[in-house]
Design a protein around this motif. Structure first.
Motif: not given
Lengths: 897, 232
Positions: A567-581, A606-616
């Motif tokens: 998961f490169k930088q751009d996917e990490l950015a998507v994950a970050q968005w999912a986490f923030d929102h 209580k909160s969002v703890l992280g993000v699970m990324a699934i690359l099919p």
């Protein structure tokens, strides 16, 4: 609504929507007019998007307005300008203008839709002015399509209208609008000229205007109700109204969902969209399943809760059970499109529902199928390849089926000739054949078998023989029975098979979840937990999976190096968005659908703890709702497990912190006492000496000097101990082992304590021939010094202190014993803890560190230390040091050399 | 040697300690100079040629060990190193670099004066180059020339290594000798000579010459550093 909500509502960013019935009513103009007024009052306004379409009156209103620079995005070889969300968030004005709320962003933007940008702006506490037409409302989409015959592609969820703090209806009479259109005052793209002409027919405009007025009225009404309830006025609707809509795989279900949404909104009630997964689920085509998933997603987008029920036999029972469980007050179902005779045979679902629902209201809504525009939905759906699950017949089934009938014919012929079978008996043989085929091979082979049986029976056994004709019409009854048997049994088999499949799938799903939860429970610590979660999801969905957890600044980090590689930088950015929102993003979602992977937020209690990324790997396996739900269940379980582990870790951390804190406080208070006492002794004595030394007798002077000296020594010991304990605690203590005779260390310690021991008798018993001991002499001397000081402090001066040493093959033991009061019962262990000073007679100076240091040093040597009472009275300390390794040899030398 | 008593140079950056040393040393008719840094100490040593240098190992501008090494390139007088406890390796290094003795902070005044006296005396005897063949302390008499040791007038039998060890200690009586120095002196270039040889022979010597070998009065251990023969 309670006071807190009211307060939160007051403080959040304001959204004002300029709402119109059709293009050209002057929404942008109204927005700019309002903006100019605010700017005169000194408000800080930035134009994010303003579409004036080059109209002079509108343009005039933009004067003095700051425009936010747009960003340029490449799109199919050309460059398109798009609103720059990041720049807007960075600029952070008080108010931003965002024309055309329903706009679809150019591909490559963060969000697919402008309304999502607006959502982000509001979240960032920026007030927003925006414009939208009534036909863009998601819930009115079908109505608009019915009125105008044009399916609107760009829609916005109604929730954004509810979010609006103010809605201004920009309204002009229909005639005036048509006039403006003919005067060319309404912007119309050239390619849409024809469609627009049709759109602007008077009837359409009237209907749209009514829709807009009504919608505004409804929203105003909702505001009114909110106000009433906030002021403690009893509201007009039964408390706890809740709606339930049944969703199926048809496109008409989407309209049902929209209708429910409208109804729920007008009632201010929450609503649920439910799909009951029965055995019929396996008979749906791929297209139907995709539609079903889309329907559920629509319900989610419209703010409804979605539920997938694992249905058993009766769909209605499940629905009613759900309705009761969730306090549903109304159930909404679509009008049936089944012919009447089917109801007669299979029972009417609606009738059933009405009977079973009790006090729950049932609404039956016509859900006429609107023609979907060929270009499809607002979203381009990825083609979904679902593995074919419904049972497939192969030609061998039909051959077998035919063979069975042939054999039956043979047998029947044989029996007919030899035993003189009656016609009815022969028919039974055929029925048996049909039964066998139906039970073994399902519906269609059984239909074939039935037909062939009837023909063969008719041909060979029913008069007139050897002809496909019937003399007696009663035989037709026999044929009908044979056919019915085939159909009924075949159907039953089919059903059984589907049920089995369903059961197997459910079992598989349950097992997968069970395995995951088992693995999660078993894994201790976050790293193995994440590993097992990743492994489970990866195998279940045939995908590459990673879990991202935030660092202390809330930036997501990959938990494993492999994840970082995939998961490169751009996917990490998507994950970050999912986490923030706190929302799913990426593949097969509405946000950043261009991403390669699906990013699901791991939402804990209580909160969002992280993000699970699934690359099919290949096509996503979660296209079907049940799989999607399974995936979400996986994510939820993982989230809870991660939360559990992190809470446990936090608790341990907090405990450790508290322990450290407590120790530090104890140390501080103890040390400050032990430092102050000798210091005050020294300062007191010295000030006496400095002051009137002439008056002091020689003995008095000597006394004072001795006091100073003793106090100095005491301070020195304390500081030494403190330094030692600090070294031990910080782990910077290094043991430099050497082979040393114990006698040497004992001698050194006794020399060091010469003055301290004040001439006390020390009996040393170290027999000659003791082996060398592997130890750090400096540290071991400290152990001896501390133990001797201890013995000296706690025993009467007249009694000797004894030091004994002995060795076995693997252990050297040293014993330091005194004749003091001994150690209180049960305190033998605690005595080695830090800051523990037992009440043994009078209070002695010392911070209670000496024995703790001894223990630390001895343990660093791999040895042990024990305290006990001697049978003859007094305490003894045993120090055991392992004799590891081979003692070095000494070359013998010539004695007479 | 000056009529007004030997000149001592104190190199220490702690003014309190300097003041204390200056007071007690002046009282003993020593002349005292002090330097707050290694550089200053070096230049004072070069310009005044003191009879003895008291050197603190923890100096702000240079490692005390390095300064010892530098001084030893030209300075022949005794150097006594002052250090805190727990710096055993530093002490050993300083001694190996040529320091004569060391004192561990905090130290008693008596101890300090004794060490200074011993160091000055040794320096004198080394300079006179005529080492005495006879040596005695308490009830022990050593005849280095005849390689004979007597305890209470009775000849004590020592092995060659024991005697070699004792003779080195005797020749440097009062001075700390590091394990390395002793090993080098007694076993010479003998390969495989280990520190524990020393410990074993020292233990044997104590058993033969000390009244209570577990509480030696003269053959003292400087733990982690080496040994010293204490005579007075």
């Amino acid at each position: 609504m309670n006071l807190q909500e009211e307060e939160a509502r007051k403080n959040r960013a304001r959204l004002k929507i300029f709402f119109g019935a059709a293009p050209g009513v002057g929404k942008t103009y109204a927005m700019l007019l309002e903006t100019q007024k605010l700017m005169l009052e000194g408000a800080e306004v930035v134009a994010g998007v303003v579409e004036t379409h080059g109209r002079a009156e509108t343009n005039a209103l933009t004067c003095g307005l700051e425009y936010l620079p747009k960003k340029t995005l490449p799109y199919r070889g050309i460059f398109l300008e798009e609103f720059d969300l990041e720049a807007a968030l960075k600029r952070k004005p008080k108010l931003i203008l965002m024309d055309e709320l329903a706009h679809t962003n150019v591909q490559g933007s963060l969000h697919a839709k402008r309304w999502q940008d607006v959502w982000d702006l509001l979240d960032a506490s920026i007030d927003v002015f925006t414009t939208v037409n009534v036909q863009h409302l998601e819930t009115l989409r079908d109505v608009v399509a019915q009125i105008t015959g044009i399916a609107v592609k760009e829609t916005i969820p109604d929730t954004i209208l509810q979010r609006a703090d103010e809605i201004e209806l920009v309204d002009i009479p229909v005639e005036e609008l048509q006039e403006r259109l003919s005067e060319g005052k309404v912007y119309v793209p050239e390619q849409a000229r024809h469609a627009i002409d049709r759109f602007f027919r008077k009837g359409n405009l009237l209907a749209l205007r009514e829709l807009a007025l009504r919608r505004t009225a409804e929203l105003v009404d909702a505001d009114m109700r909110r106000y009433m309830s906030s002021q403690g006025i009893t509201h007009t609707w039964a408390a706890g109204a809740r709606l339930l809509v049944c969703v199926g795989p048809g496109p008409d279900s989407a309209n049902l969902v929209r209708a429910t949404k409208r109804m729920a909104e007008s009632m201010g009630a929450p609503w649920i969209a439910a799909y009951v997964e029965t055995i019929r689920h396996w008979r749906y085509s791929e297209k139907e399943r995709a539609q079903l998933e889309e329907n559920l997603r629509l319900a989610e987008r419209l703010g409804g809760e979605t539920v997938v029920l694992q249905g058993d036999l009766s769909l209605t029972d499940d629905l009613v059970a759900l309705a009761h469980a969730r306090n549903v007050t109304r159930i909404i179902v679509g009008k049936t499109r089944r012919p009447r005779w089917m109801d007669f045979f299979c029972g009417s679902i609606i009738g059933d529902l009405v009977r079973k629902s009790g006090d729950i209201q049932i609404h039956i809504i016509s859900s006429e199928e609107t023609k979907e525009p060929s270009e499809g939905d607002t979203k381009t759906k990825t083609p979904i390849a679902v593995p074919q699950r419904s049972f497939r017949y192969s030609w061998t089934h039909f051959i077998w089926s035919a063979s069975v009938v042939l054999i039956a014919t043979g047998i029947a012929g044989l029996l007919d000739r030899r035993l003189g079978f009656q016609m009815a008996d022969t028919a039974m043989i055929y029925v048996l054949a049909i039964l066998i085929v139906a039970a073994q091979m399902g519906l269609w082979p059984s239909v074939l078998a039935s037909l062939m049986s009837i023909l063969a029976f008719d041909f060979f056994f029913v008069p007139p023989l050897h002809a496909f004709a019937v003399n007696d019409f009663r035989h037709l009854g026999t044929f009908a029975v044979m056919f019915a048997v085939g159909i009924v049994i075949g159907n039953l088999t089919e059903r059984l098979r589907a049920q089995m499949k369903l059961a197997r799938t459910r079992e598989h799903r349950t097992l997968a979840l069970l395995k995951l939860s088992g693995d999660l429970v078993r894994s201790a610590g976050s790293a193995p937990l994440i590993e097992s979660a990743v492994c489970n999801v990866a195998t279940q969905f045939q995908a590459k999976v990673a879990i991202f957890l935030p660092d202390e600044h809330g930036r997501l980090k990959s938990t494993t190096p492999e994840a970082g590689a995939i998961f490169k930088q751009d996917e990490l950015a998507v994950a970050q968005w999912a986490f923030d929102h706190h929302e799913a993003a990426g593949l097969s979602t509405d946000t950043l659908p261009g991403a390669k992977a699906l990013h699901l937020p791991l939402t804990g209690s209580k909160s969002v703890l992280g993000v699970m990324a699934i690359l099919p790997e290949g096509v996503p396996r979660w296209a079907e709702p049940d799989q999607r739900f399974l995936l979400e269940a996986f994510a939820n379980q993982t989230a809870l497990a991660v939360e559990r582990v992190s809470l446990a870790e936090q608790r341990i951390q907090a405990q450790r912190q508290a322990d450290r804190e407590q120790l530090r406080n104890a140390l501080l208070s103890s040390v400050s006492h032990d430092l102050r006492t000798p210091l005050s002794g020294i300062t007191g004595a010295t000030s006496a000496l400095l002051g009137d030394s002439e008056d002091l007798s020689k003995d008095a002077k000597r006394d004072l000097l001795e006091t100073i000296h003793e106090n100095g020594l005491q301070l020195q010991r304390l500081v030494t101990n403190l330094l030692d304990i600090t070294k031990l605690e910080s782990g910077s203590l290094t043991v430099k082992k050497d082979w040393i005779p114990m006698e040497e260390v004992v001698g050194s310690a006794l020399n060091r304590l010469e003055t301290f021991l004040q001439g006390r008798e020390v009996r040393v018993e170290l027999p000659s021939g003791l082996p060398l001991v592997p130890m750090d002499p400096v540290l071991m001397e400290q152990v001896l010094v501390n133990l001797l000081e201890n013995a000296h402090k706690y025993s009467p001066l007249t009694q000797p202190v004894e030091i004994k040493g002995w060795a076995t093959e693997h252990l050297f033991t040293l014993c330091i014993a005194d004749k003091g009061p001994g150690i209180p019962e049960g305190e033998e262990e605690r005595i080695f803890e830090k800051l523990v000073r037992l009440e043994r007679g009078e209070r002695k100076p010392g911070a209670g560190l000496g024995l703790a240091i001894c223990k630390g040093i001895v343990q660093a040597h791999g040895g042990w230390i024990q305290a006990s009472n001697r049978p003859t009275g007094g305490a003894q300390f045993l120090v055991g040091i392992p004799l590891e390794g081979r003692a070095p040899s000494i070359p013998t030398e010539d004695v007479d050399g | 040697m000056d009529e007004r008593g030997p000149l001592l140079l104190i190199v220490d950056d702690e003014p309190q300690l300097c003041r204390y040393l200056r007071t007690i040393l002046s009282n003993q008719k020593y002349r005292v100079m002090d330097a707050g840094s290694a550089r200053e100490g070096e230049s004072l040593a070069a310009s005044h040629k003191p009879d003895l240098i008291l050197l603190d190992l923890g100096l702000p501008d240079m490692d005390g060990m390095c300064l010892t090494k530098k001084l030893r390139e030209w300075y022949r007088g005794p150097i006594i190193v002052i250090s805190a406890r727990g710096q055993e390796s530093d002490k050993i290094q300083a001694l190996d670099f040529g320091a004569n003795d060391y004192l561990t902070k905090p130290f008693g005044t008596g101890e300090l004066l004794a060490r200074i006296r011993v160091a000055l005396r040794q320096n004198r005897s080394e300079n006179s180059d005529g080492s005495e063949p006879f040596f005695a302390w308490a009830n022990v008499h050593v005849n280095l020339a005849a390689r004979e040791v007597q305890l209470d007038g009775v000849v004590v039998h020592l092995t060659p290594n024991e005697f070699n060890l004792l003779s080195i200690l005797v020749r440097h009586a009062g001075k700390v000798l590091t394990h390395r120095q002793l090993l080098h002196e007694v076993w010479g270039g003998q390969p495989g000579a280990q520190p524990h040889y020393l410990r074993v022979y020292m233990a044997q010597l104590r058993h033969k010459l000390e009244k209570d070998p577990a509480r030696p009065r003269h053959l003292l251990t400087e733990l982690g550093v080496g040994y010293r023969l204490k005579v007075d």
